[in-house]
Motif scaffolding. Structure first.
Motif, short mmCIF file in Angstrom:
data_model
loop_
_atom_site.label_atom_id
_atom_site.label_comp_id
_atom_site.label_asym_id
_atom_site.label_seq_id
_atom_site.Cartn_x
_atom_site.Cartn_y
_atom_site.Cartn_z
N ARG A 66 0.82 -1.21 0.00
CA ARG A 66 0.00 0.00 0.00
C ARG A 66 0.85 1.26 0.00
O ARG A 66 0.34 2.38 0.07
CB ARG A 66 -0.92 0.02 1.24
N MET A 67 2.17 1.09 -0.11
CA MET A 67 3.08 2.22 -0.04
C MET A 67 2.87 3.20 -1.20
O MET A 67 2.81 4.42 -1.01
CB MET A 67 4.53 1.72 -0.01
N ALA A 68 2.75 2.68 -2.40
CA ALA A 68 2.57 3.55 -3.56
C ALA A 68 1.27 4.33 -3.47
O ALA A 68 1.22 5.52 -3.81
CB ALA A 68 2.60 2.72 -4.85
N ALA A 69 0.21 3.68 -2.98
CA ALA A 69 -1.09 4.35 -2.86
C ALA A 69 -1.01 5.50 -1.86
O ALA A 69 -1.56 6.59 -2.10
CB ALA A 69 -2.16 3.35 -2.45
N LEU A 70 -0.32 5.28 -0.73
CA LEU A 70 -0.22 6.34 0.26
C LEU A 70 0.65 7.48 -0.24
O LEU A 70 0.33 8.66 -0.04
CB LEU A 70 0.34 5.79 1.57
N ALA A 71 1.76 7.16 -0.91
CA ALA A 71 2.63 8.20 -1.44
C ALA A 71 1.89 9.06 -2.46
O ALA A 71 2.05 10.29 -2.49
CB ALA A 71 3.87 7.58 -2.07
N ALA A 72 1.05 8.43 -3.28
CA ALA A 72 0.27 9.18 -4.26
C ALA A 72 -0.75 10.08 -3.56
O ALA A 72 -0.96 11.24 -3.96
CB ALA A 72 -0.43 8.22 -5.21
N ALA A 73 -1.38 9.55 -2.50
CA ALA A 73 -2.37 10.34 -1.77
C ALA A 73 -1.74 11.52 -1.05
O ALA A 73 -2.41 12.52 -0.78
CB ALA A 73 -3.11 9.45 -0.77
N ALA A 74 -0.44 11.41 -0.74
CA ALA A 74 0.25 12.47 -0.01
C ALA A 74 0.69 13.61 -0.92
O ALA A 74 1.30 14.58 -0.45
CB ALA A 74 1.46 11.90 0.72
N GLY A 75 0.40 13.53 -2.21
CA GLY A 75 0.76 14.60 -3.13
C GLY A 75 2.25 14.67 -3.37
O GLY A 75 2.89 13.69 -3.71
N GLY A 76 2.82 15.85 -3.14
CA GLY A 76 4.24 16.05 -3.44
C GLY A 76 5.18 15.72 -2.30
O GLY A 76 6.37 16.07 -2.37
N MET A 77 4.70 15.05 -1.24
CA MET A 77 5.57 14.70 -0.12
C MET A 77 6.65 13.70 -0.56
O MET A 77 6.41 12.87 -1.45
CB MET A 77 4.77 14.11 1.03
N LEU A 78 7.81 13.76 0.06
CA LEU A 78 8.91 12.88 -0.27
C LEU A 78 8.83 11.59 0.55
O LEU A 78 8.90 11.64 1.78
CB LEU A 78 10.25 13.56 0.02
#
Length: 309
Positions: A66-78
């Motif tokens: 689920r890492m990719a999904a959360l990173a996408a939901a976080a917008g431009g966060m690193l």
């Protein structure tokens, strides 16, 4: 998902080898922990609003897929992975005997041999003491703190059994609600190992554990864990035992399942954060290469020291 408090806390991002911290960089992060139930169902947490002074989020026990999904939901966060591990758990189904039979024969024989040795040093029977009321837990805490002070978890990592007023107040409240269990194992009359487990709903949490290093060769922690499992199966009121974050041989040995997880940082895309993440990633990569090289050369003793620091 549960509501997560949005108050940021100072977090030390460590450059470390085993238990040795060489350097630490502070960041103000909102912690977003997933429960075992959330990890098992593959939940993607909802990130709370971020205060302007905060540097980002620290998400723990996020299912790896689920890492990719959360990173996408976080917008431009690193995104930055701090660690990967299996979050192990034990399901209380089928009874203690069935669970024990599911362990490998080597594990069962090893535990039996260790328990017999400890019992022999304690007058022929294991000396395991159980605690659940507020009065009982006050006595437990005193003995367990003495053990904790000797452990590497406390001396090197600062993660021993807490001793502050806030922890004691929470412990008493949990006891009043019958939401905590604790155990002590004695060897020849001396306190050797402790286990402290709060309860959330039907899940028992592996919160604090330790043993006196004088008894390293006796494996008191494994013997005490087995006794605790028998007690918890016997109560018949729990659904799962949560071994929480991080790996460990004892966790793998006792668990009935696990979820591949990551602890994920999500940082604001500032130049400072980019520099910290690049440096930390490079350092961790170099340490991993050295460890693999040492292990490949057959220097197992040195590799073990590297892991422990």
């Amino acid at each position: 998902m549960r509501d997560v408090a949005a108050e940021a806390q100072p977090v030390r991002l460590k450059f470390e080898i085993g238990a040795r911290t060489l350097l630490a960089v502070r960041r103000s992060l909102v912690r977003v922990p997933l429960t075992l139930a959330e990890a098992r169902r593959g939940a993607v947490p909802a990130l709370p609003p971020l205060d302007r002074a905060a540097d980002g989020y620290s998400v723990t026990s996020l299912p790896e897929d689920r890492m990719a999904a959360l990173a996408a939901a976080a917008g431009g966060m690193l995104p930055f992975v701090r660690q990967r591990y299996t979050r192990y758990h034990l399901d209380f189904v089928g009874g203690f005997d069935a669970w024990l039979a599911g362990l490998s024969s080597n594990a069962r024989q090893g535990l039996k041999r260790k328990a017999k040795r400890i019992a022999g040093a304690s007058g022929g029977q294991l000396d395991v003491r159980r605690f659940r009321t507020a009065e009982e837990l006050a006595a437990f805490h005193s003995e367990a703190r003495a053990i904790s002070a000797t452990t590497y978890q406390e001396r090197l990592l600062g993660s021993g059994l807490p001793n502050g007023a806030e922890f004691l107040e929470v412990m008493r409240a949990l006891a009043a609600a019958d939401q905590v269990r604790a155990w002590l194992l004695y060897i020849a009359g001396e306190p050797a190992a402790y286990l402290y487990c709060p309860i959330q709903g039907e899940t028992v949490i592996y919160a604090h554990v330790g043993h006196d290093p004088r008894f390293n060769d006796w494996s008191p922690g494994a013997v005490l864990q087995l006794e605790a499992m028998q007690d918890l199966f016997g109560e018949g009121r729990f659904a799962a035992f949560d071994f929480t974050e991080g790996e460990g041989q004892h966790k793998r040995q006792f668990a009935t399942g696990g979820v591949a997880c990551v602890d994920l940082l999500l940082l604001r895309p500032t130049l400072g954060n980019r520099a910290v993440m690049a440096a930390l990633g490079g350092f961790n990569g170099a340490v991993a290469v050295v460890k693999r090289a040492v292990q490949g050369a057959g220097l197992s003793g040195f590799a073990k020291r590297l892991r422990r620091g």
